[in-house]
Design an enzyme around this catalytic site. Sequence first.
Site, PDB file in Angstrom:
ATOM      1  N   HIS A 264      75.839  -5.009 -20.146  1.00  0.00           N
ATOM      2  CA  HIS A 264      77.079  -5.711 -20.007  1.00  0.00           C
ATOM      3  C   HIS A 264      77.765  -5.557 -21.401  1.00  0.00           C
ATOM      4  CE1 HIS A 264      79.966  -8.932 -18.578  1.00  0.00           C
ATOM      5  NE2 HIS A 264      79.740  -8.069 -17.535  1.00  0.00           N
ATOM      6  N   LYS A 266      80.132  -4.002 -24.102  1.00  0.00           N
ATOM      7  CA  LYS A 266      81.724  -3.113 -24.256  1.00  0.00           C
ATOM      8  C   LYS A 266      82.038  -2.969 -25.685  1.00  0.00           C
ATOM      9  CE  LYS A 266      82.217  -6.039 -20.255  1.00  0.00           C
ATOM     10  NZ  LYS A 266      81.739  -7.373 -20.129  1.00  0.00           N
ATOM     11  N   ASP A 271      82.421   7.187 -35.912  1.00  0.00           N
ATOM     12  CA  ASP A 271      82.208   7.772 -37.015  1.00  0.00           C
ATOM     13  C   ASP A 271      81.065   6.950 -38.253  1.00  0.00           C
ATOM     14  OD1 ASP A 271      83.535  10.190 -36.630  1.00  0.00           O
ATOM     15  OD2 ASP A 271      85.210   9.820 -37.917  1.00  0.00           O
TER      16      ASP A 271
END
Length: 325
Positions: A264, A266, A271
């Site tokens: 779950h 996000k 870089d």
Amino acid sequence: NSMTTIGLQVPQVKQSLIIGSGGSTIQNIQNTCCVAIIVPKREENVTTVSIVGSAESLKMAQEMIEEVVQMKLSSEPLKEVTLVIPPAKHSFLIGTKGMNKKAIEKESNVILTLPARDSNSSDVTILGNDESIEKAKIQIGQLIRMPIIVKGEEQEIPTAAVLVKRPLTDVKEVLLFSGEEENDGQNLNIFLEYLGSAVKTVDICVYTISDNQIAKIIMALHRSGVKVRIITDDDCSLQKGSDIAEFHENGIPVRMDNSPAHMHHKFAILDSMCLINGSFNWTRQAHQKNKENMMILSDPYVVKEFSKEFNKMWAEYQDNPLKFA
């Protein structure tokens, strides 16, 4: 005085204004200026409005018509040009209470048409003559801060190449999505610009990815040589509209959990120096309807901890089966 006929090019959407309620406006202009005005029928699909009268009366009638339609008119043919502009940029064209759109139309003497918000279309049309269209394109380019691409001449967009590049150091952004078009469109644009600014690596760990604008940025980064890795939820990858299968088919490494529970997270790491994190799922609903949050930070400690988590999960999911819709 000898009678002369001129043909003014009037956009069809403006022609009914010349007629007015019950023909009141056209009658007033004809009586005031001693001219005859011929407005084409809607089904004729033409833009020429003819005026017959003396040279002096024609000038007066044209001025009155221009006042009614709120445009400068001429006999130069009108044409429609479609620009390809990422939906994330549309709020910049509209502006607060439509002020930017109105300014473009007034200053460039064009009609600007944007697609419905929920259409996810990139098509923005300009109706005007050659000179006015070129002027409008300049104004639009200044507002959206990216090259103007005419449909039929474009490459796939949005791409990392055409978005504004943002530095990935000393970053401290907080983006709050509220379901308000102008605010959310600008916040989405900021997110896309940061995402498209990576030059070496992008590690993405996101519950679901189904927004085509975001997917195009990811694909553009991959094609430009940026090393992209994606971790996602195995159940969401099966949902209609998921972009995960396309990433995999185009050579982007993808791994998933294999559990009744959900992956779950996000977040994304750009870089190895900048973190994108928050409640924001990478879907259209997240930036068009939901209340969501996103932080973009370059704090070394925070980036390091999320990088460790990503690499731990990458190794953990190495042998898991891939599931696609």
